[in-house]
Design an enzyme around this catalytic site. Structure first.
Site, PDB file in Angstrom:
ATOM      1  N   LEU A   1      11.382 -20.368  -3.626  1.00 28.17           N
ATOM      2  CA  LEU A   1      10.306 -19.531  -3.110  1.00 28.17           C
ATOM      3  C   LEU A   1       9.060 -19.653  -3.980  1.00 28.17           C
ATOM      4  O   LEU A   1       9.148 -19.633  -5.208  1.00 28.17           O
ATOM      5  CB  LEU A   1      10.771 -18.074  -3.083  1.00 28.17           C
TER       6      LEU A   1
ATOM      7  N   ASP B   1       0.824  -1.204   0.000  1.00 24.49           N
ATOM      8  CA  ASP B   1       0.000   0.000   0.000  1.00 24.49           C
ATOM      9  C   ASP B   1       0.861   1.259   0.000  1.00 24.49           C
ATOM     10  O   ASP B   1       1.915   1.295   0.641  1.00 24.49           O
ATOM     11  CB  ASP B   1      -0.898  -0.014   1.247  1.00 24.49           C
TER      12      ASP B   1
ATOM     13  N   HIS C   1       3.650   3.698  -8.902  1.00 21.23           N
ATOM     14  CA  HIS C   1       3.448   2.304  -9.293  1.00 21.23           C
ATOM     15  C   HIS C   1       4.725   1.711  -9.890  1.00 21.23           C
ATOM     16  O   HIS C   1       5.056   0.542  -9.628  1.00 21.23           O
ATOM     17  CB  HIS C   1       2.293   2.193 -10.289  1.00 21.23           C
TER      18      HIS C   1
END
Length: 253
Positions: A135, A24, A41
């Site tokens: 991962l 966020d 962004h």
């Protein structure tokens, strides 16, 4: 972070197996600098790259990021288009590195009605990394926790109507098996950046017993040190899962 006295390496035993992140603050990061939201962004994508590498280096097995919620379609069309473009760019530019580094990509969320090119890229990312054993990077795209539970409930309802399952036999385990996250564990640690302190419809079922850490920094500034700080906070929590916990049991035993 706990470390070996001899090597200084991170103590893998102290690291949560599954970390989920609500990324966020991209827009506010840009606004604070007098920049267009799109710049935030772009910097947010750089933070994703840093975080994936850091999580892998630290021994985290599962990393889930809230990329695009089912509510984000309500944003201005130009911003949505920019976010779609960044997703395409990330997959095209970074997929090779993810493959080389053994990262497995998973996508959760509703894929019904997605643009054909976006859906194809999501499928490609999953298919090309399916055999990787490092991962697991799960990207929540067009995702909402309530929508996920609703879709699972609808599937079970159809099975019940068809006589495939007895409604009385539906357990938590069976419902979990119909969620998007059926084949990986619930998050141990959920991080949200920007200082906001809410889940925003993210992993509502799965985060029932996650430790929540809220950081005041905006997502574009998130890095390994921020991740380590959140893990350090996690290490000092006593996870009781509804029980009294060791300390309380010692006082009442």
């Amino acid at each position: 972070m706990a470390a070996s006295a001899e090597t200084g390496a991170t103590d893998i035993k102290s690291v949560p197996a599954h970390v989920a992140i609500i990324m966020d603050g991209n827009g506010r990061w840009a606004n604070a600098r007098g920049l267009p939201r799109v710049k935030g962004h772009h910097r947010g994508v750089e933070a994703v790259r840093r975080t994936v590498k850091a999580a892998s280096d630290l021994g985290i097995r599962y990393l889930t990021i809230y990329s695009f919620s089912s509510e984000n379609w309500r944003r201005p069309a130009a911003e949505v288009a920019e976010l779609m473009g960044l997703l395409k760019l990330f997959i095209r530019r970074d997929l090779g590195d993810l493959i080389r580094n053994g990262v497995r990509v998973r996508i959760i969320g509703d894929r019904e009605g997605l643009p054909v090119d976006i859906a194809a890229l999501l499928d490609e990312a999953e298919e090309r990394t399916a055999a990787n054993e490092g991962l697991t990077l799960t990207v929540a795209f067009n995702y909402g926790g309530r929508d996920e539970i609703m879709r699972a409930a609808r599937t079970l309802a159809h099975k019940a109507v068809a006589g495939e399952i007895d409604p009385e036999a539906i357990t938590e385990e069976i419902l979990c098996a119909h969620l998007d996250t059926a084949d990986f564990p619930d998050p141990d640690l959920l991080i949200r950046t920007s200082g906001e302190q809410r889940l925003s419809n993210f992993l509502l079922w799965q985060a029932a017993y996650a430790e929540l850490v809220f950081l005041p920094i905006y997502w574009p500034d998130f890095d390994r040190s921020a991740l380590e700080a959140a893990i350090e906070e996690f290490r000092h929590r006593e996870r009781r899962f509804g029980s009294l916990g060791a300390a309380a049991q010692g006082r009442t035993g």
